[in-house]
Design an enzyme around this catalytic site. Sequence first.
Site, PDB file in Angstrom:
ATOM      1  N   GLY A  40      34.815  36.832  62.905  1.00 13.85           N
ATOM      2  CA  GLY A  40      35.900  36.159  63.612  1.00 13.85           C
ATOM      3  C   GLY A  40      35.450  34.576  63.857  1.00 13.85           C
ATOM      4  O   GLY A  40      34.409  34.363  63.838  1.00 13.85           O
ATOM      5  N   HIS A  41      36.577  33.961  64.090  1.00 14.09           N
ATOM      6  CA  HIS A  41      36.269  32.401  64.230  1.00 14.09           C
ATOM      7  C   HIS A  41      35.904  32.445  65.638  1.00 14.09           C
ATOM      8  O   HIS A  41      35.851  33.140  66.369  1.00 14.09           O
ATOM      9  CB  HIS A  41      37.534  31.453  63.911  1.00 14.09           C
ATOM     10  N   ASN A  42      35.503  30.806  65.949  1.00 20.18           N
ATOM     11  CA  ASN A  42      34.988  30.889  67.446  1.00 20.18           C
ATOM     12  C   ASN A  42      36.232  31.124  68.661  1.00 20.18           C
ATOM     13  O   ASN A  42      37.330  30.723  68.144  1.00 20.18           O
ATOM     14  CB  ASN A  42      34.537  29.357  67.713  1.00 20.18           C
ATOM     15  N   SER A  44      37.380  34.415  68.940  1.00 23.85           N
ATOM     16  CA  SER A  44      38.083  35.405  68.429  1.00 23.85           C
ATOM     17  C   SER A  44      37.974  36.709  69.346  1.00 23.85           C
ATOM     18  O   SER A  44      38.511  37.523  69.079  1.00 23.85           O
ATOM     19  CB  SER A  44      37.826  35.707  66.841  1.00 23.85           C
ATOM     20  N   LYS A  46      34.515  38.195  69.282  1.00 27.93           N
ATOM     21  CA  LYS A  46      33.215  38.669  68.568  1.00 27.93           C
ATOM     22  C   LYS A  46      31.999  38.492  69.759  1.00 27.93           C
ATOM     23  O   LYS A  46      31.230  39.442  69.844  1.00 27.93           O
ATOM     24  CB  LYS A  46      32.780  38.103  67.349  1.00 27.93           C
ATOM     25  N   SER A  47      32.035  37.337  70.357  1.00 22.11           N
ATOM     26  CA  SER A  47      30.634  37.207  71.361  1.00 22.11           C
ATOM     27  C   SER A  47      30.789  38.031  72.392  1.00 22.11           C
ATOM     28  O   SER A  47      29.928  38.912  72.960  1.00 22.11           O
ATOM     29  CB  SER A  47      30.501  35.980  71.581  1.00 22.11           C
ATOM     30  N   GLU A 166      25.156  36.920  65.821  1.00 19.94           N
ATOM     31  CA  GLU A 166      24.773  35.363  65.213  1.00 19.94           C
ATOM     32  C   GLU A 166      23.549  35.280  64.527  1.00 19.94           C
ATOM     33  O   GLU A 166      23.020  34.304  64.722  1.00 19.94           O
ATOM     34  CB  GLU A 166      25.561  34.581  65.635  1.00 19.94           C
TER      35      GLU A 166
END
Length: 279
Positions: A40-42, A44, A46-47, A166
């Site tokens: 996913g983009h920043n 989104s 995911k983090s 990441e």
Amino acid sequence: MSETVISIQEVSFQYPDQTAFALQNVSLHVQRGEWLAIVGHNGSGKSTLAKMLNGLHYPQKGQVMISGFMLSEENVWSIREKLGMVFQNPDNQFVGTTVQDDVAFGLENNGVEQTMMKERVLAALQKVGMTAFLNQEPHHLSGGQKQRVAIASVIALRPDIILLDEATSMLDPLGRDEVMETIRELKEKEGLTVISITHDLEEAAKADRVIVLNEGSIYTEGTPQAIFQMDQELLQLGLGVPFSVRMSQLLADEGLLLTQRHFNQEELVRDIWTLNFAK
């Protein structure tokens, strides 16, 4: 029958200073021995999801089960024994003065006996191809070597699941290839379950299954082959399509009939070579 090792059911999470949900009604399952990429983009989500899997966040709605444990403050240390996390910047994980000291650190904290500790440190470094660097100072290593040591520190603890947050984003192409090949070999030989949180679709191409997050929700999921067919949608979501996929499509548009759309450069070059040689 496959065994579910992670179950996320209708999970939502919102940061105190934000009006939008970082995660909203997210449900997913991970099977033992699977390699799942979450992309996913920043922004989104995911983090946030990675931190939740490691017990740094707890769901405000829904539930998370990892290796039979419900995610809670009472169970978080039991979960961390089952799930090891490799972070974005390997320098942030180093605490020892030498490579072997660093890999031993987590084992010492867990009270592993000295003789057993030495065996597990050496075995972990052998698995990532870093035994020649036992007494090397970590800051003298290349980026890819540092990340392989970070992986060794995790697998020395013998988790069932490895979470890559990441983990290749700060590496050059050679270092990224080293780390991904190490993970692939460990998955195949040790039967590890791998979760890769990334924005890099070339990394996601190595997974068994891909989940695409967008604005805190699951946008779609499928095999890498199925996901990469959505190249225009992925671009609209702020995700770059892998070079080999773009090149395969461009060559096809020019009339070069490749055997398939390729997801890594080696396969693409081999296909082009074969077609030219056949002529």
